[in-house]
Design a protein around this motif. Structure first.
Motif, PDB file in Angstrom:
ATOM      1  N   PHE A   1       7.094   2.102 -11.190  1.00  0.00           N
ATOM      2  CA  PHE A   1       8.292   1.589 -11.877  1.00  0.00           C
ATOM      3  C   PHE A   1       8.528   0.133 -11.490  1.00  0.00           C
ATOM      4  O   PHE A   1       8.673  -0.749 -12.340  1.00  0.00           O
ATOM      5  CB  PHE A   1       9.501   2.458 -11.499  1.00  0.00           C
ATOM      6  N   ARG A   2       8.531  -0.140 -10.188  1.00  0.00           N
ATOM      7  CA  ARG A   2       8.757  -1.519  -9.707  1.00  0.00           C
ATOM      8  C   ARG A   2       7.650  -2.443 -10.206  1.00  0.00           C
ATOM      9  O   ARG A   2       7.916  -3.565 -10.649  1.00  0.00           O
ATOM     10  CB  ARG A   2       8.779  -1.553  -8.173  1.00  0.00           C
ATOM     11  N   ASN A   3       6.407  -1.970 -10.096  1.00  0.00           N
ATOM     12  CA  ASN A   3       5.276  -2.820 -10.484  1.00  0.00           C
ATOM     13  C   ASN A   3       5.323  -3.166 -11.967  1.00  0.00           C
ATOM     14  O   ASN A   3       4.974  -4.280 -12.360  1.00  0.00           O
ATOM     15  CB  ASN A   3       3.952  -2.113 -10.159  1.00  0.00           C
TER      16      ASN A   3
ATOM     17  N   ALA B   1       7.036   7.358 -11.305  1.00  0.00           N
ATOM     18  CA  ALA B   1       6.959   7.253  -9.847  1.00  0.00           C
ATOM     19  C   ALA B   1       7.483   5.874  -9.451  1.00  0.00           C
ATOM     20  O   ALA B   1       7.322   4.907 -10.201  1.00  0.00           O
ATOM     21  CB  ALA B   1       5.521   7.438  -9.381  1.00  0.00           C
ATOM     22  N   ARG B   2       8.106   5.777  -8.281  1.00  0.00           N
ATOM     23  CA  ARG B   2       8.906   4.581  -8.000  1.00  0.00           C
ATOM     24  C   ARG B   2       8.107   3.291  -7.819  1.00  0.00           C
ATOM     25  O   ARG B   2       8.531   2.232  -8.263  1.00  0.00           O
ATOM     26  CB  ARG B   2       9.853   4.785  -6.810  1.00  0.00           C
ATOM     27  N   ILE B   3       6.931   3.357  -7.196  1.00  0.00           N
ATOM     28  CA  ILE B   3       6.193   2.100  -7.000  1.00  0.00           C
ATOM     29  C   ILE B   3       5.693   1.591  -8.344  1.00  0.00           C
ATOM     30  O   ILE B   3       5.775   0.396  -8.642  1.00  0.00           O
ATOM     31  CB  ILE B   3       5.015   2.272  -6.010  1.00  0.00           C
TER      32      ILE B   3
ATOM     33  N   SER C   1      -0.290   2.171  -4.724  1.00  0.00           N
ATOM     34  CA  SER C   1       0.621   1.078  -5.085  1.00  0.00           C
ATOM     35  C   SER C   1      -0.072   0.003  -5.910  1.00  0.00           C
ATOM     36  O   SER C   1       0.532  -1.018  -6.230  1.00  0.00           O
ATOM     37  CB  SER C   1       1.192   0.440  -3.819  1.00  0.00           C
TER      38      SER C   1
ATOM     39  N   ASP D   1       0.887  -1.161   0.000  1.00  0.00           N
ATOM     40  CA  ASP D   1       0.000   0.000   0.000  1.00  0.00           C
ATOM     41  C   ASP D   1       0.927   1.213   0.000  1.00  0.00           C
ATOM     42  O   ASP D   1       1.912   1.239   0.738  1.00  0.00           O
ATOM     43  CB  ASP D   1      -0.895   0.030   1.238  1.00  0.00           C
ATOM     44  N   SER D   2       0.602   2.199  -0.824  1.00  0.00           N
ATOM     45  CA  SER D   2       1.559   3.302  -0.992  1.00  0.00           C
ATOM     46  C   SER D   2       1.776   4.102   0.292  1.00  0.00           C
ATOM     47  O   SER D   2       2.834   4.690   0.482  1.00  0.00           O
ATOM     48  CB  SER D   2       1.105   4.230  -2.111  1.00  0.00           C
TER      49      SER D   2
ATOM     50  N   GLY E   1       6.209   1.551   0.416  1.00  0.00           N
ATOM     51  CA  GLY E   1       5.131   0.863  -0.264  1.00  0.00           C
ATOM     52  C   GLY E   1       5.620   0.159  -1.509  1.00  0.00           C
ATOM     53  O   GLY E   1       6.543   0.631  -2.185  1.00  0.00           O
ATOM     54  N   VAL E   2       5.002  -0.983  -1.813  1.00  0.00           N
ATOM     55  CA  VAL E   2       5.315  -1.753  -3.023  1.00  0.00           C
ATOM     56  C   VAL E   2       4.005  -2.304  -3.569  1.00  0.00           C
ATOM     57  O   VAL E   2       2.951  -2.166  -2.954  1.00  0.00           O
ATOM     58  CB  VAL E   2       6.280  -2.930  -2.730  1.00  0.00           C
ATOM     59  N   GLY E   3       4.086  -2.966  -4.716  1.00  0.00           N
ATOM     60  CA  GLY E   3       2.922  -3.629  -5.280  1.00  0.00           C
ATOM     61  C   GLY E   3       2.832  -5.073  -4.801  1.00  0.00           C
ATOM     62  O   GLY E   3       3.642  -5.550  -4.003  1.00  0.00           O
TER      63      GLY E   3
ATOM     64  N   ARG F   1      10.993  12.566  -5.279  1.00  0.00           N
ATOM     65  CA  ARG F   1      10.883  11.285  -5.980  1.00  0.00           C
ATOM     66  C   ARG F   1      12.101  10.397  -5.726  1.00  0.00           C
ATOM     67  O   ARG F   1      13.223  10.833  -5.863  1.00  0.00           O
ATOM     68  CB  ARG F   1      10.713  11.539  -7.482  1.00  0.00           C
ATOM     69  N   TYR F   2      11.838   9.162  -5.328  1.00  0.00           N
ATOM     70  CA  TYR F   2      12.855   8.132  -5.028  1.00  0.00           C
ATOM     71  C   TYR F   2      13.641   8.406  -3.742  1.00  0.00           C
ATOM     72  O   TYR F   2      14.532   7.661  -3.386  1.00  0.00           O
ATOM     73  CB  TYR F   2      13.845   7.958  -6.196  1.00  0.00           C
TER      74      TYR F   2
ATOM     75  N   ASP G   1       5.904  -7.642  -5.574  1.00  0.00           N
ATOM     76  CA  ASP G   1       7.029  -7.394  -4.665  1.00  0.00           C
ATOM     77  C   ASP G   1       6.734  -7.963  -3.276  1.00  0.00           C
ATOM     78  O   ASP G   1       7.595  -8.558  -2.627  1.00  0.00           O
ATOM     79  CB  ASP G   1       7.271  -5.886  -4.523  1.00  0.00           C
TER      80      ASP G   1
ATOM     81  N   TRP H   1      14.791  -6.399  -2.701  1.00  0.00           N
ATOM     82  CA  TRP H   1      15.864  -5.550  -3.239  1.00  0.00           C
ATOM     83  C   TRP H   1      15.440  -4.108  -3.125  1.00  0.00           C
ATOM     84  O   TRP H   1      14.294  -3.752  -3.394  1.00  0.00           O
ATOM     85  CB  TRP H   1      16.243  -5.934  -4.682  1.00  0.00           C
TER      86      TRP H   1
END
Lengths: 438, 162
Positions: free
Chosen positions: B89-91, B85-87, B63, A123-124, A138-140, A192-193, A143, A154
């Motif tokens: 990008f990963r997704n 945006a980074r998430i 996300s 969740d972002s 947060g990730v998808g 960003r990042y 991941d 990673w």
């Protein structure tokens, strides 16, 4: 050269003495989280990874929050898929409706996220936990599945952006106003990042509730994470939560070195701030409330992972007093977690809201993302304590969302138009930040 | 080769796939609503191999992996943007949606232009305008995931090796 707190945490979790921005490291994860929207896809990806079971059943939290309580058959199915995965892998922390709430407020309450941890959430707004001094991002779903399979992720070590807040916040100024000021200053991708590290003497005036709002909206500036180095407020909060839920784990006290390197710095003079309101349809369009043109309001939403903690509800109740909600306004109050709901109920806040003409509901993310419980129709105007006012975020693409703190939101509900809280209530509340319910 | 669909900065995941459609994880169903709140005509008119061309911070916000899944499901050949945006990008890397960071191509491209991207050669071209550019290369580590066909296969390879 020294290291930032973020670099220290990532180094400790990747078996290195030090890391530098740009390094790609495999990091050990202390807690992995998913919700009813992201867990089903994570479960599917996990199944395709051909591993027997999860890396550690005690380090995964699954939370029914977004479409909870299930709004229709399709969302009930999502929760069933999440629940089946939890049962199949004997996941220790499954939070059902009535025993949980919005994950970003729930997990700190549960003492599942601690200073120095690496927390990965599907969740972002998983950047929220950084208020406790952990690295959290947060990730998808895929991941997250990889984390559940291997216990690792990673990560590219982020550059750090230092935000320095100075001065005592004036009356009515809370974490929401500080972070909206930052996003207005640097833009929607200004971090960003990067890791957004919050520092400065102003933090000493902020409760943990307010700090969690600061880190919650790091993502609205594009940041990878938000973080606040642990101090006495952190220690007191974490200790009280560990004692309340009976869950103990040691944690390190880390801080950035004085010679740590930052990619950039933003200075915010907190002492001179006014409450901030972000115009539609970007969080960066935040200006002092006094600069907002007259806006008639159809709905006010006090809720979400940004501002639905007990402090937020106390502030809203203080502004409301014995006033009533304007006849043409619908006020939705949605406490973030079961504990916050119970605490607010014990203090008489829910009765106060309901008596004034508000709708008070069980915890859910629902309205914030236009999922259910307060979806906006065409051209409707909403003042919301949430974090995003994107096109279509809370419902119809033509609906207009203004983001604000809980005091401004309640004042707007009473006035029927975007308002400064002092227009309704001359004195600001004395805040008592602790959460009492165990 | 495919046509360009041009959009601006900060195209967020709420407009790529609105939350009201997140009750499914099916790529075909999600594809029917791709970019719906930004461009209601996109999903019905996009053709396999077309390109989404956008400004900076593409995919900001939520996300939800449903966003790259919806675009890929709609047949989008690649998203070309100034930055991601980074998430997102990963997704995109994890789910196999091709993403290309190439501000120069974005600068010269109008909706409807014919675009061609050859990642093996490191070339992104606007055929209509007869201009070619070098996209920003992906780091070796991320290329490894791309070459595996996404994160699932990458994890399988690592866990099997261990």
């Amino acid at each position: 050269m020294g290291q930032t707190i973020t670099e220290k945490i990532l180094a400790r979790h990747s078996g290195r003495d030090e890391v530098r921005p740009g390094d790609i490291v495999m990091c050990r994860v202390d807690l992995a989280m998913a919700n009813d929207v992201t867990a089903p896809a994570a479960a599917d990806a996990f199944a395709r990874m051909d591993v027997a079971t999860v890396w550690d059943r005690s380090k995964i939290a699954l939370v029914a929050s977004h479409f909870a309580p299930a709004k229709d058959i399709a969302s009930a199915n999502l929760m069933t898929r999440m629940r089946s995965f939890a049962l199949e892998h004997d996941i220790e922390h499954l939070f059902e409706v009535g025993r949980g709430g919005i994950e970003h407020i729930l997990l700190p309450e549960e003492a599942l996220t601690l200073p120095g941890d690496v927390v990965i959430g599907a969740d972002s707004h998983s950047c929220t936990y950084g208020a406790l001094g952990c690295f959290s991002t947060g990730v998808g779903s895929t991941d997250l599945a990889a984390v559940m399979a291997t216990g690792e992720i990673w990560l590219r070590v982020p550059e750090s952006l230092r935000v320095v807040y100075s001065g005592a916040p004036p009356p009515w100024i809370v974490g929401k106003d500080l972070i909206l000021s930052v996003i207005a200053a640097i833009g929607d991708d200004g971090a960003r990042y990067m890791a957004m590290e919050h520092t400065g003497d102003t933090l000493g005036y902020l409760s943990m509730d307010s700090r969690l709002t600061l880190t919650n909206m790091a993502i609205e500036a594009g940041a990878k994470s938000g973080i606040i180095a642990p101090d006495q407020t952190t220690f007191d909060y974490v200790s009280s939560r560990q004692a309340a839920v009976g869950r103990h784990r040691d944690w390190p006290t880390l801080a950035s070195d004085s010679d740590a390197a930052y990619a950039s710095e933003v200075r915010i003079d907190a002492a001179s701030l006014e409450p901030m309101v972000a115009r539609p349809s970007l969080p960066s369009r935040a200006v002092p409330v006094g600069e907002i043109e007259p806006v008639r309001v159809d709905q006010v939403f006090i809720g979400s992972c940004t501002n639905a903690r007990i402090e937020d509800l106390r502030i809203a109740a203080h502004v409301l007093g014995d006033e009533r909600i304007a006849p043409h306004v619908r006020l939705m109050v949605i406490p973030a977690t079961q504990r916050v709901w119970q605490q607010a109920n014990a203090e008489g806040l829910l009765d106060l809201f309901a008596g004034a003409g508000a709708s008070v509901s069980t915890p859910t993310c629902g309205a914030c993302l236009g999922a259910h419980m307060g979806v906006l129709g065409p051209d409707e105007v909403c003042v919301s304590t949430s974090n995003r006012n994107y096109v279509g975020r809370m419902g119809h693409p033509s609906a207009q969302v203004y983001l604000a703190n809980p005091a401004v939101a309640m004042a707007s509900a009473v006035a029927g138009a975007v308002a400064h809280p002092a227009e309704i209530r001359p004195d600001a509340p004395n805040l008592v930040p602790e959460l009492v319910v165990g | 080769m495919g046509r360009a669909w041009c959009y601006g900065d900060s195209v967020d995941t709420d407009v790529i796939i609105p939350a009201r459609y997140l009750t499914t994880t099916d790529p075909a169903e999600l594809a029917e609503h791709a970019l719906e709140d930004l461009d209601a005509g996109f999903a019905s008119a996009v053709q396999a191999g077309d390109f989404v061309v956008a400004g900076s911070n593409f995919g900001c916000g939520s996300s939800r992996e449903h966003a790259p899944v919806a675009l890929k499901g709609a047949g989008v050949g690649a998203v070309v943007a100034r930055s991601f945006a980074r998430i997102f990008f990963r997704n995109a890397i994890n789910t196999g949606l091709v993403i290309v960071t190439c501000p120069e191509l974005v600068d010269v491209t109008d909706s409807g232009d014919e675009i061609e991207v050859d990642l093996a050669k490191g070339v992104a071209s606007n055929v209509t305008k007869n201009q070619s550019f070098q996209p920003e290369p992906l780091p070796d580590f991320i290329l490894e995931i791309v070459e595996c066909g996404g994160l699932v296969e990458w994890v399988k390879r690592r866990t099997n090796a261990a």
